[in-house]
Design a protein around this motif. Structure first.
Motif, mmCIF file in Angstrom:
data_model
loop_
_atom_site.group_PDB
_atom_site.id
_atom_site.type_symbol
_atom_site.label_atom_id
_atom_site.label_comp_id
_atom_site.label_asym_id
_atom_site.label_seq_id
_atom_site.Cartn_x
_atom_site.Cartn_y
_atom_site.Cartn_z
ATOM 1 N N MET A 130 -9.676 15.040 11.035
ATOM 2 C CA MET A 130 -10.430 16.238 10.661
ATOM 3 C C MET A 130 -11.393 16.595 11.788
ATOM 4 N N THR A 131 -11.344 17.865 12.237
ATOM 5 C CA THR A 131 -12.355 18.328 13.194
ATOM 6 C C THR A 131 -13.603 18.713 12.419
ATOM 7 N N VAL A 132 -14.730 18.150 12.815
ATOM 8 C CA VAL A 132 -15.999 18.466 12.152
ATOM 9 C C VAL A 132 -16.641 19.639 12.880
ATOM 10 N N ARG A 133 -16.835 20.737 12.130
ATOM 11 C CA ARG A 133 -17.426 21.957 12.702
ATOM 12 C C ARG A 133 -18.929 21.931 12.418
ATOM 13 N N VAL A 187 -15.046 16.884 17.248
ATOM 14 C CA VAL A 187 -16.275 17.570 16.824
ATOM 15 C C VAL A 187 -16.375 18.879 17.597
ATOM 16 N N GLU A 188 -16.676 19.958 16.872
ATOM 17 C CA GLU A 188 -16.786 21.263 17.521
ATOM 18 C C GLU A 188 -18.102 21.911 17.086
ATOM 19 N N VAL A 189 -18.954 22.244 18.051
ATOM 20 C CA VAL A 189 -20.158 23.022 17.733
ATOM 21 C C VAL A 189 -19.712 24.476 17.651
ATOM 22 N N ASP A 240 -18.899 22.564 8.770
ATOM 23 C CA ASP A 240 -18.818 21.455 7.808
ATOM 24 C C ASP A 240 -20.157 20.741 7.688
ATOM 25 N N ALA A 241 -21.057 20.991 8.658
ATOM 26 C CA ALA A 241 -22.343 20.277 8.691
ATOM 27 C C ALA A 241 -23.304 21.068 9.575
ATOM 28 N N ARG A 250 -17.279 12.827 7.771
ATOM 29 C CA ARG A 250 -15.827 12.593 7.604
ATOM 30 C C ARG A 250 -15.507 11.659 6.445
ATOM 31 N N GLY A 251 -16.533 11.039 5.868
ATOM 32 C CA GLY A 251 -16.307 10.083 4.788
ATOM 33 C C GLY A 251 -15.890 8.717 5.297
ATOM 34 N N GLU A 252 -16.103 8.457 6.601
ATOM 35 C CA GLU A 252 -15.716 7.163 7.177
ATOM 36 C C GLU A 252 -16.854 6.136 7.095
#
Ligand SMILES: NC(=O)c1ccc[n+]([C@@H]2O[C@H](COP(=O)([O-])OP(=O)(O)OC[C@H]3O[C@@H](n4cnc5c(N)ncnc54)[C@H](O)[C@@H]3O)[C@@H](O)[C@H]2O)c1
Length: 336
Positions: A1-4, A27-29, A65-66, A290-292
């Protein structure tokens, strides 16, 4: 999953987070917001993100996402409320406010929403702390000295208590947080502060003298019985020391952002972290999103407790009276 990720505030610390986040896999800003649009533009360019003039635009347009809240101490409140209203995991830079009113409200909102959080107390993320804890378990510390001995930061809001909270709230708070982690909860603080007399000439690099104390010295008592003295000063021309030294029977344990040292009759042993805690703090948060990973090292509720101690030190220095943390953190406490 890419975290935006949406970054709210585009100053010095936001740049650091953008650099670290951009170096992490997946991870993408996506958006950067700042009321000073030129700052948002510059940082968004660096991140390959969309620049926004408002927090709302950054949170709605970028489908993040965050969110990272990287605003100065006085600006906490509205950005977090906007993030919480959208149910997003949230990283908040320390200190979480100038006083306790907004921070307590936000802690309640976070808890009610069950949101994942992390905060900028990255000293907790140093992997030398495992050995520090082991050594202190074998030889408990009864006393400690903490320091933040530094120059004045160049940001305009810093010199004003109603904007930064003062040096204890803004800087020494990292040391307070570490002291809580290693010595347990603080029960009572007593502090005194001093300012260079107005008759003294202002030195060019000091800029706006504002109203913050130039030095503060505090005594802290911990629930486990340990006592500590903390000193903060912004009188210097360079950062001389930011550290916590703990004293056990036959052992001195020195901890700072860059590592730890153990000093005893058999000499001095130094250990350094395998990874920069400033990187780890961001990676941990991404793993939580990510729930990791179940929780970050310093979620919002923990940050509030450290902030409450720092605020109590500042309050004691202001009033000249000791402050009991039970009173401060009680539901209808002095800080409301
Ligand atoms: N954890 C650390 O090691 C560390 C290091 C540096 C700074 N900090 C903390 O980070 C915070 C910011 O520090 P800085 O040096 O980046 O300050 P800064 O003044 O360089 O940047 C803050 C930015 O936030 C913007 N801003 C103000 N209100 C806003 C709002 N409502 N929405 C969006 N943006 C807003 C300002 O325009 C400014 O560009 C401070 O609380 C500081 O203590 C933490």
């Amino acid at each position: 999953m890419t975290v935006r990720v949406a970054v709210l505030g585009a100053g010095g610390v936001a740049r650091r987070h953008v650099e670290v986040l951009s170096s992490l896999e997946g991870v993408e800003v996506v958006t950067v917001a700042d009321p000073e649009r030129a700052r948002a533009d510059t940082l968004a360019d660096l991140a390959g993100a969309r620049a926004c003039s408002s927090v709302e635009e950054a949170l709605d347009a970028g489908r993040p996402d965050a969110a990272y809240v990287c605003v100065p101490p006085f600006a906490h409140g509205d950005p977090e409320r906007a993030v919480i209203a959208r149910g997003l995991p949230m990283f908040v830079e320390k200190p979480v406010g100038t006083d306790l009113t907004v921070a307590r409200e936000l802690a309640d909102l976070v808890a009610a929403a069950g949101l994942a959080t992390a905060t900028g107390y990255h000293w907790r993320c140093s992997d030398v702390l495992g050995e520090v804890r082991e050594r202190l378990a074998a030889a408990p510390a009864y006393a400690a000295s903490g320091y933040w001995l530094d120059k004045r930061p160049p940001v305009g809001w810093w010199a004003h208590t109603n904007r930064s909270g003062g040096q204890v709230v803004e800087q020494l708070t990292h040391v307070v947080d570490l002291a809580r982690l290693l010595l347990g909860e603080v029960t009572e603080v007593y502090a005194a502060g001093v300012r260079v007399p107005a008759s003294q000439p202002v030195r060019a690099h000091e800029g706006d003298r504002g109203d913050v104390d130039d030095a503060t010295v505090a005594t802290l008592r911990f629930a486990g019985g340990a006592v500590a003295s903390l000193t903060a000063t912004s009188l210097l021309d360079l950062k001389h020391r930011a550290a916590l030294h703990l004293f056990s029977r036959g052992l001195v344990t020195e901890v700072d952002e860059t590592g730890a040292a153990f000093v005893g009759a058999d000499g001095r042993t130094e250990v350094t972290p395998t990874e920069d805690p400033k990187l780890v703090v961001d990676r941990e948060f991404v793993e939580v999103v990510r729930g990791e990973r179940e929780a970050a090292s310093a979620p919002y509720a923990e940050a509030l407790r450290s902030h409450a101690v720092a605020w109590s030190v500042a309050e004691s220095a202001r009033t000249g009276a000791p402050v009991r943390l039970d009173d401060v953190l009680a539901p209808a406490g002095v800080a409301g």
